[in-house]
Design a protein around this motif. Structure first.
Motif, PDB file in Angstrom:
ATOM      1  N   ASP A 159     -40.225  25.028  -0.495  1.00  0.00           N
ATOM      2  CA  ASP A 159     -39.269  25.580   0.453  1.00  0.00           C
ATOM      3  C   ASP A 159     -40.078  26.754   1.169  1.00  0.00           C
ATOM      4  N   HIS A 160     -38.913  27.468   1.977  1.00  0.00           N
ATOM      5  CA  HIS A 160     -39.751  28.563   2.922  1.00  0.00           C
ATOM      6  C   HIS A 160     -40.096  29.621   1.875  1.00  0.00           C
ATOM      7  N   SER A 161     -41.194  30.324   2.366  1.00  0.00           N
ATOM      8  CA  SER A 161     -41.830  31.436   1.634  1.00  0.00           C
ATOM      9  C   SER A 161     -41.477  32.846   2.438  1.00  0.00           C
ATOM     10  N   GLU A 162     -41.584  33.817   1.522  1.00  0.00           N
ATOM     11  CA  GLU A 162     -41.116  35.368   2.184  1.00  0.00           C
ATOM     12  C   GLU A 162     -42.225  35.740   2.925  1.00  0.00           C
ATOM     13  N   ALA A 163     -43.516  35.216   2.980  1.00  0.00           N
ATOM     14  CA  ALA A 163     -44.867  35.833   3.401  1.00  0.00           C
ATOM     15  C   ALA A 163     -44.603  36.058   4.884  1.00  0.00           C
ATOM     16  N   GLU A 164     -45.396  37.115   5.177  1.00  0.00           N
ATOM     17  CA  GLU A 164     -45.318  37.443   6.562  1.00  0.00           C
ATOM     18  C   GLU A 164     -46.545  36.892   7.488  1.00  0.00           C
TER      19      GLU A 164
ATOM     20  N   VAL B 145     -40.318  33.069   8.852  1.00  0.00           N
ATOM     21  CA  VAL B 145     -40.409  33.428  10.089  1.00  0.00           C
ATOM     22  C   VAL B 145     -41.097  32.716  11.001  1.00  0.00           C
ATOM     23  N   ALA B 146     -41.803  31.688  10.399  1.00  0.00           N
ATOM     24  CA  ALA B 146     -42.615  30.604  11.364  1.00  0.00           C
ATOM     25  C   ALA B 146     -41.824  29.563  11.843  1.00  0.00           C
TER      26      ALA B 146
ATOM     27  N   GLY C 236     -59.783   7.792   0.015  1.00  0.00           N
ATOM     28  CA  GLY C 236     -60.704   8.207  -1.029  1.00  0.00           C
ATOM     29  C   GLY C 236     -61.114   9.750  -1.159  1.00  0.00           C
ATOM     30  N   PHE C 237     -60.375  10.505  -0.183  1.00  0.00           N
ATOM     31  CA  PHE C 237     -60.718  12.041  -0.352  1.00  0.00           C
ATOM     32  C   PHE C 237     -59.909  12.684  -1.403  1.00  0.00           C
ATOM     33  N   SER C 238     -60.461  13.592  -1.929  1.00  0.00           N
ATOM     34  CA  SER C 238     -60.001  14.511  -2.785  1.00  0.00           C
ATOM     35  C   SER C 238     -59.208  15.703  -2.334  1.00  0.00           C
ATOM     36  N   VAL C 239     -57.519  15.482  -2.374  1.00  0.00           N
ATOM     37  CA  VAL C 239     -56.867  16.549  -1.307  1.00  0.00           C
ATOM     38  C   VAL C 239     -56.514  17.511  -2.239  1.00  0.00           C
ATOM     39  N   ARG C 240     -56.363  18.870  -1.629  1.00  0.00           N
ATOM     40  CA  ARG C 240     -55.859  19.873  -2.176  1.00  0.00           C
ATOM     41  C   ARG C 240     -54.655  20.393  -1.236  1.00  0.00           C
ATOM     42  N   LEU C 241     -53.421  20.684  -1.674  1.00  0.00           N
ATOM     43  CA  LEU C 241     -52.524  20.986  -0.967  1.00  0.00           C
ATOM     44  C   LEU C 241     -52.147  22.714  -0.979  1.00  0.00           C
ATOM     45  N   LEU C 242     -52.321  23.314   0.008  1.00  0.00           N
ATOM     46  CA  LEU C 242     -52.487  24.745   0.055  1.00  0.00           C
ATOM     47  C   LEU C 242     -51.255  25.142   0.991  1.00  0.00           C
ATOM     48  N   THR C 243     -50.558  26.390   0.607  1.00  0.00           N
ATOM     49  CA  THR C 243     -49.491  26.818   1.427  1.00  0.00           C
ATOM     50  C   THR C 243     -50.118  28.261   1.875  1.00  0.00           C
ATOM     51  N   ASP C 244     -49.124  28.751   2.600  1.00  0.00           N
ATOM     52  CA  ASP C 244     -49.639  30.027   3.444  1.00  0.00           C
ATOM     53  C   ASP C 244     -49.411  31.320   2.276  1.00  0.00           C
TER      54      ASP C 244
ATOM     55  N   PHE D 248     -48.997  24.391  11.448  1.00  0.00           N
ATOM     56  CA  PHE D 248     -48.758  25.844  11.657  1.00  0.00           C
ATOM     57  C   PHE D 248     -47.278  25.765  12.251  1.00  0.00           C
ATOM     58  N   GLY D 249     -46.657  26.844  12.015  1.00  0.00           N
ATOM     59  CA  GLY D 249     -45.328  27.160  12.797  1.00  0.00           C
ATOM     60  C   GLY D 249     -45.554  28.148  14.079  1.00  0.00           C
ATOM     61  N   ASP D 250     -44.582  29.078  13.918  1.00  0.00           N
ATOM     62  CA  ASP D 250     -44.827  30.106  15.147  1.00  0.00           C
ATOM     63  C   ASP D 250     -46.076  31.048  14.753  1.00  0.00           C
TER      64      ASP D 250
END
Length: 460
Positions: A332-337, A260-261, A289-297, A358-360
């Motif tokens: 891919d896209h998620s169905e989260a609101e 939706v975003a 040199g950062f320790s990177v975490r990838l997080l989704t909505d 961020f999207g919308d």
């Protein structure tokens, strides 16, 4: 990557399958022969009977001969490279080897590829002598990231008269991974790094050779090579070095994948810009040199090799970059609101620097994003203007309750984010530099949301 030594052309498929391989010419000959035989019986013409038998027998003999052919052919496929960025090309090499004692007839080689990679490549191979081999190659190119299967390899056999064709397939399928494009970013300082979450504190980067030497009393079993003689002389008792590994700088890259975003689809859509931006930011920070975490909505952290959903930087960043890009190739896209799940995930740990795409956002989700910022030392948000992307593609946008991008950026800035709007055509490198300039303008407190700036075509 190889397609194994499958003997696809040696499989005995059965006479019924061979009859099913009759071409249009073969079926026509067979039908004409049967018709001629029937007419000769009705008209009593012996010569017509002989012609009919000849017409009907020719395709059947071709089927029998092709059915009895037992070529032993081994095939392999090699991708160079097997992982490419979007819009880049990869070369596919096919190798066929005749491992039987008999020469082959003319062979047609076909490889199955997804339609987005182009038409199916076909090659005609001349007679292959016993023990001989033939090599052919073709190129594939994808504008959209993803994982694309290549294969199985198919070998088509035909008789000299073109009466029958049989297809033999190998079993192995290789995968071409198309990862997001990574844009080089300038080495700038982000707000909050001086507070101990970034490279403002040199010890947090875990530079090679910066082990902290903290002496402690000798314990039974300690290695005598770790005895610190200067401290031993000063304290009057045996002291050893207590080597502590410096703390790694941590960063979380938050990618908003809500359907939706992000309006639109395709390689030039807002969502693909966000994915490519997340990849560029993560790779840049890993290399620093950062320790990177990838997080989704959805609140799910992408599994990393450190067991905590993170990718280690520094000397180990090469392998981490490959794993992270492979992950983003399939996102891919998620169905989260909403972003509540992401907030819960951020609240559970020490995030250090937070980079968000961020999207919308409506007012409620902008408020959630504001609470996410409170859990981090520094927070930079790139807010994509979905309306601008929709107008650029010639589409129309259905109202969905989102507020204009300027208001979204203002809400995030008042919550403490270093927020920048993103429109089609903006370069992440320019926005990255602008984020550092804006964050450094007034360190320690939010910047006035009404202050205008222009970078990469956007104003905020």
């Amino acid at each position: 990557m190889s397609e194994g030594g499958g003997e696809g052309a040696a499989e005995h498929s059965g006479l019924r399958a061979a009859l099913g391989g009759l071409t249009t010419r073969g079926r026509s000959f067979l039908a004409a022969g049967v018709a001629a035989v029937a007419c000769s019986y009705l008209l009593g013409q012996a010569d017509l009977l002989r012609v009919g038998l000849l017409l009907a027998a020719l395709p059947l003999v071709c089927v029998l001969v092709l059915h009895r052919s037992r070529y032993r052919v081994a095939g392999s496929r090699t991708l160079s490279p097997a992982r490419v960025p979007a819009t880049a090309e990869s070369r596919v090499r096919l190798r066929m080897e005749n491992v039987s004692r008999l020469p082959t007839d003319v062979l047609m080689l076909q490889d199955r590829v997804p339609y987005v990679l182009g038409p199916r490549p076909r090659f005609v191979l001349d007679r292959v002598e016993p023990g001989g081999r033939r090599e052919v190659s073709y190129r594939v190119r994808a504008d959209l990231r993803g994982r694309y299967p290549l294969g199985p390899l198919q070998l088509r056999l035909s008789d000299p008269f073109g009466m029958c064709e049989l297809t033999r397939s190998f079993s192995t399928v290789d995968t071409l991974t198309v990862v997001p494009r990574v844009e080089p970013l300038p080495p700038v300082r982000l707000a909050g790094e001086a507070a101990g979450h970034g490279d403002g504190r040199r010890r947090s980067l875990a530079l090679a050779g910066e082990d902290d030497l903290i002496p402690r009393g000798y314990r039974h079993g300690d290695d005598l090579r770790r005895v610190h003689w200067r401290s031993t002389a000063r304290h009057g008792e045996l002291m050893v070095r207590r080597e502590e590994q410096p703390q790694k700088a941590r960063c979380t890259v938050l990618l908003d994948t809500r359907a939706v975003a992000h309006p639109g689809a395709g390689p030039d859509s807002a969502f693909e810009w966000a994915v490519a931006g997340a990849a560029s930011a993560a790779v840049h920070l890993l290399e620093r040199g950062f320790s990177v975490r990838l997080l989704t909505d959805t609140g799910a952290s992408v599994p990393g090799p450190d067991g905590a959903g993170g990718f280690p930087g520094g000397a180990e960043s090469a392998d981490a970059v490959g794993l992270l890009l492979d992950t983003l190739a399939a996102v891919d896209h998620s169905e989260a609101e909403g972003l509540s799940a992401a907030y819960d995930a951020v609240r559970a740990g020490d995030e250090g620097v937070l980079i968000a795409f961020f999207g919308d956002l409506d007012e409620e989700q902008a408020a959630v994003a504001g609470r996410i910022r409170q859990r981090c030392g520094a927070a930079v948000a790139f807010v994509l203007d979905g309306d601008a992307w929709t107008r650029g593609s010639g589409g129309t946008r259905v109202p969905s309750g989102q507020v204009p991008v300027a208001e979204r950026v203002g809400l995030l800035r008042r919550a403490g984010w270093t927020a920048l709007p993103v429109t089609p055509g903006d370069a992440l490198a320019d926005l990255w530099r602008a984020a550092a300039d804006r964050a450094g303008a007034e360190p320690g407190r939010p910047v006035d949301a009404s202050a205008p700036e222009t970078v990469g075509g956007g104003r905020w």
